[in-house]
Design an enzyme around this catalytic site. Structure first.
Site, PDB file in Angstrom:
ATOM      1  N   CYS A 156       0.814  -1.227   0.000  1.00 23.00           N
ATOM      2  CA  CYS A 156       0.000   0.000   0.000  1.00 23.00           C
ATOM      3  C   CYS A 156       0.842   1.269   0.000  1.00 23.00           C
ATOM      4  O   CYS A 156       0.317   2.353  -0.231  1.00 23.00           O
ATOM      5  CB  CYS A 156      -0.928   0.012   1.196  1.00 23.00           C
ATOM      6  SG  CYS A 156      -2.292  -1.103   0.946  1.00 23.00           S
TER       7      CYS A 156
HETATM    8  N1  CO8 Z   1     -20.111  -9.177   7.821  1.00 20.30           N
HETATM    9  C1  CO8 Z   1     -20.570  -9.341   9.092  1.00 20.30           C
HETATM   10  N2  CO8 Z   1     -19.773  -9.602  10.138  1.00 20.30           N
HETATM   11  C2  CO8 Z   1     -18.457  -9.704   9.887  1.00 20.30           C
HETATM   12  C3  CO8 Z   1     -17.915  -9.562   8.593  1.00 20.30           C
HETATM   13  C4  CO8 Z   1     -18.804  -9.287   7.535  1.00 20.30           C
HETATM   14  N3  CO8 Z   1     -18.376  -9.111   6.276  1.00 20.30           N
HETATM   15  N4  CO8 Z   1     -16.568  -9.711   8.665  1.00 20.30           N
HETATM   16  C5  CO8 Z   1     -16.275  -9.957   9.947  1.00 20.30           C
HETATM   17  N5  CO8 Z   1     -17.401  -9.960  10.694  1.00 20.30           N
HETATM   18  C6  CO8 Z   1     -17.526 -10.196  12.135  1.00 20.30           C
HETATM   19  C7  CO8 Z   1     -16.331 -10.957  12.675  1.00 20.30           C
HETATM   20  O1  CO8 Z   1     -16.495 -12.336  12.513  1.00 20.30           O
HETATM   21  C8  CO8 Z   1     -16.322 -10.538  14.128  1.00 20.30           C
HETATM   22  O2  CO8 Z   1     -17.296 -11.305  14.820  1.00 20.30           O
HETATM   23  P1  CO8 Z   1     -17.017 -11.778  16.354  1.00 20.30           P
HETATM   24  O3  CO8 Z   1     -16.861 -10.479  17.117  1.00 20.30           O
HETATM   25  O4  CO8 Z   1     -18.229 -12.557  16.671  1.00 20.30           O
HETATM   26  O5  CO8 Z   1     -15.743 -12.560  16.288  1.00 20.30           O
HETATM   27  C9  CO8 Z   1     -16.819  -9.104  14.089  1.00 20.30           C
HETATM   28  O6  CO8 Z   1     -17.510  -8.965  12.840  1.00 20.30           O
HETATM   29  C10 CO8 Z   1     -15.685  -8.107  14.162  1.00 20.30           C
HETATM   30  O7  CO8 Z   1     -14.642  -8.484  13.217  1.00 20.30           O
HETATM   31  P2  CO8 Z   1     -13.255  -7.736  13.125  1.00 20.30           P
HETATM   32  O8  CO8 Z   1     -12.642  -7.685  14.478  1.00 20.30           O
HETATM   33  O9  CO8 Z   1     -12.474  -8.361  12.017  1.00 20.30           O
HETATM   34  O10 CO8 Z   1     -13.769  -6.299  12.661  1.00 20.30           O
HETATM   35  P3  CO8 Z   1     -13.038  -4.924  12.731  1.00 20.30           P
HETATM   36  O11 CO8 Z   1     -13.896  -3.986  13.465  1.00 20.30           O
HETATM   37  O12 CO8 Z   1     -11.615  -5.028  13.130  1.00 20.30           O
HETATM   38  O13 CO8 Z   1     -13.101  -4.475  11.174  1.00 20.30           O
HETATM   39  C11 CO8 Z   1     -11.621  -4.296   9.299  1.00 20.30           C
HETATM   40  C12 CO8 Z   1     -12.434  -5.227  10.192  1.00 20.30           C
HETATM   41  C13 CO8 Z   1     -12.593  -3.393   8.561  1.00 20.30           C
HETATM   42  C14 CO8 Z   1     -10.832  -5.137   8.304  1.00 20.30           C
HETATM   43  C15 CO8 Z   1     -10.678  -3.421  10.146  1.00 20.30           C
HETATM   44  O14 CO8 Z   1     -10.021  -4.226  11.097  1.00 20.30           O
HETATM   45  C16 CO8 Z   1      -9.645  -2.678   9.339  1.00 20.30           C
HETATM   46  O15 CO8 Z   1      -9.945  -1.955   8.401  1.00 20.30           O
HETATM   47  N6  CO8 Z   1      -8.388  -2.765   9.747  1.00 20.30           N
HETATM   48  C17 CO8 Z   1      -7.294  -2.061   9.118  1.00 20.30           C
HETATM   49  C18 CO8 Z   1      -6.859  -2.852   7.944  1.00 20.30           C
HETATM   50  C19 CO8 Z   1      -5.801  -2.155   7.131  1.00 20.30           C
HETATM   51  O16 CO8 Z   1      -5.533  -0.994   7.208  1.00 20.30           O
HETATM   52  N7  CO8 Z   1      -5.179  -2.953   6.330  1.00 20.30           N
HETATM   53  C20 CO8 Z   1      -4.234  -2.473   5.447  1.00 20.30           C
HETATM   54  C21 CO8 Z   1      -4.509  -3.264   4.217  1.00 20.30           C
HETATM   55  S1  CO8 Z   1      -3.922  -2.493   2.837  1.00 20.30           S
HETATM   56  C22 CO8 Z   1      -2.370  -3.119   2.521  1.00 20.30           C
HETATM   57  O17 CO8 Z   1      -1.382  -2.641   2.975  1.00 20.30           O
HETATM   58  C23 CO8 Z   1      -2.333  -4.328   1.715  1.00 20.30           C
HETATM   59  C24 CO8 Z   1      -1.824  -4.024   0.331  1.00 20.30           C
HETATM   60  C25 CO8 Z   1      -2.036  -5.189  -0.523  1.00 20.30           C
HETATM   61  C26 CO8 Z   1      -3.184  -4.992  -1.438  1.00 20.30           C
HETATM   62  C27 CO8 Z   1      -3.982  -6.245  -1.569  1.00 20.30           C
HETATM   63  C28 CO8 Z   1      -5.134  -6.114  -2.530  1.00 20.30           C
HETATM   64  C29 CO8 Z   1      -6.012  -7.338  -2.607  1.00 20.30           C
END
Ligand code: CO8
Length: 375
Positions: A156
């Site tokens: 990223c």
């Molecule tokens: N629908 C409903 N519920 C869901 C879903 C969904 N789609 N997904 C997860 N849940 C549930 C989970 O199972 C969990 O349930 P429980 O509490 O019962 O276990 C609950 O929701 C909460 O899950 P999370 O803890 O995972 O949720 P978060 O609040 O942490 O949100 C995010 C998830 C949105 C992914 C968040 O953590 C986030 O954005 N984090 C930062 C990520 C980030 O910045 N990443 C950088 C990536 S970019 C990069 O550098 C990569 C480059 C490579 C590119 C690749 C391209 C393909």
């Protein structure tokens, strides 16, 4: 040393939009199909049932409302769940180069430059379509540019890391005009079948013209005051796809061969790194965050950007507002292109002398900042 400006930007926007409603409908249909197929094993307790995704979760957890993609039907087909691209013969422009050329032409037009003015092209992206020949060299040939080109990948942070290379090449006098191009076909390496991440990414391509200030003719010039890059190893965002897979006899379709992450850990760990990085960079240039008119931040998560801004300029300001515009609601996370889209779309209202910071953060971990001043 020469003074350096960003004198034009270009954006390729894919033709198709996938809304969260469409995405969740397709995912839930896929989950139902899989659960029906594995019904006996699920009943026996040897296979975990897939759980439905939800629009409400996606919008609350990330701020993403839709994404652009180059091909939509394959992604939304519950029997497929990834895009359908046609393999092209070697003598045809590759898809990644095609969107790169489009964004580069727009950036050159914005800067009032011709391809013949360009003497280096850095193609910087989270994933390359192939190992070689470099996409940058293919783009160079298609544009009719001279000089040289190379590909680079810092996930990223690819765009900001390339901007530092461009800044150094131009200020040293080695190059007069450099194109930085970020074709991000994230749809091909996102795991659309994983509820935890299926909503995160979108396709796009951005390009920037970086050139000597004394040669720039654009009415819209941004002097680069400095760049700063940092990395710190983490396995929390990882993709194991690579040329060793065949020799390792690993399953090419295994989950670890596409994007995966520990999203919550990334959120917690990267926010303080990014805020401290920007603050340190500004301090080294004798500026403070409160002097900055606009932050064009990496676009991964609304809450993440709000926290970074709060750490930098206090509670009163929030991302999505004037100080740190948000584009992830419409584009989703576009890997390295996110902060550049924000810069492309949200700079016209700034005035001469205004300070801005382009900052990316992501896998590696990696963080890159570019401090600019409107001329
Ligand atoms: N629908 C409903 N519920 C869901 C879903 C969904 N789609 N997904 C997860 N849940 C549930 C989970 O199972 C969990 O349930 P429980 O509490 O019962 O276990 C609950 O929701 C909460 O899950 P999370 O803890 O995972 O949720 P978060 O609040 O942490 O949100 C995010 C998830 C949105 C992914 C968040 O953590 C986030 O954005 N984090 C930062 C990520 C980030 O910045 N990443 C950088 C990536 S970019 C990069 O550098 C990569 C480059 C490579 C590119 C690749 C391209 C393909």
């Amino acid at each position: 040393m020469y003074s350096v400006v960003i004198s034009g930007t270009g954006l390729y926007q894919p033709p198709h939009v996938i809304t969260n409603t469409e995405l969740v409908e397709a995912f839930n249909a896929y989950a139902d199909l899989q659960n029906a197929k594995n019904a006996d094993a699920i009943a026996a307790g040897t296979h975990a049932a897939l759980t439905h995704s939800s629009v409400e979760f996606i919008e609350k957890a990330s701020g993403i409302k839709q994404r652009y993609v180059i091909e939509k039907s394959g992604v939304l087909d519950p029997n497929r769940m990834y895009p359908r691209f046609t393999e092209r013969p070697d003598d045809q422009l590759s898809l990644m180069a095609e969107i790169g050329v489009d964004a580069c032409k727009k950036a050159l037009a914005a800067a009032g430059k011709q391809a013949s003015d360009v003497d280096a092209i850095f193609c910087a992206s989270a994933n390359m379509q192939r190992a070689y020949p470099a996409m940058a060299v293919e783009i160079q040939a298609a544009l009719g540019a001279g000089g040289y080109g190379f590909d680079m990948n810092v996930a990223c942070s690819s765009a900001t890391f390339a901007l530092e290379q461009a800044f150094n090449a131009v200020r040293s006098g080695a190059s007069r005009c450099v194109l930085v191009v970020n074709p991000e076909i994230t749809s091909a390496h996102l795991e659309w079948r994983d509820r935890d991440c299926h909503f995160i990414f979108g396709d796009v391509c951005t390009a920037l013209v970086v050139e000597r200030a004394d040669l720039a003719v654009s009415a819209d010039q941004w002097e680069v005051l400095g760049t700063r890059l940092a990395t710190q190893f983490s396995n929390n965002i990882r993709n194991n796809f690579g040329f060793m897979n065949r020799a390792e006899d690993s399953d090419p379709l295994a989950r670890d061969k596409t994007f995966r992450q520990e999203g919550r850990k990334v959120f917690k760990e990267v926010v303080p790194i990014a805020a401290a990085h920007i603050e340190g960079h500004l301090a080294a240039l004798a500026h403070s965050p409160t002097e900055v008119r606009r932050f064009w931040l990496h676009q991964a998560n609304l809450g993440m950007n709000q926290l970074v801004i709060k750490k930098l300029v206090g509670e009163a300001a929030a991302a999505g507002s004037d100080i740190a515009p948000l584009i992830l609601d419409t584009y989703a996370n576009t890997a390295s292109a996110g902060s550049i889209i924000a810069f492309h779309e949200h700079r016209a209202d700034l005035k001469s002398g205004d300070l801005g910071v382009i900052c990316s953060f992501g896998a590696g971990y990696s963080v890159g900042s570019v401090v600019v001043k409107k001329r």
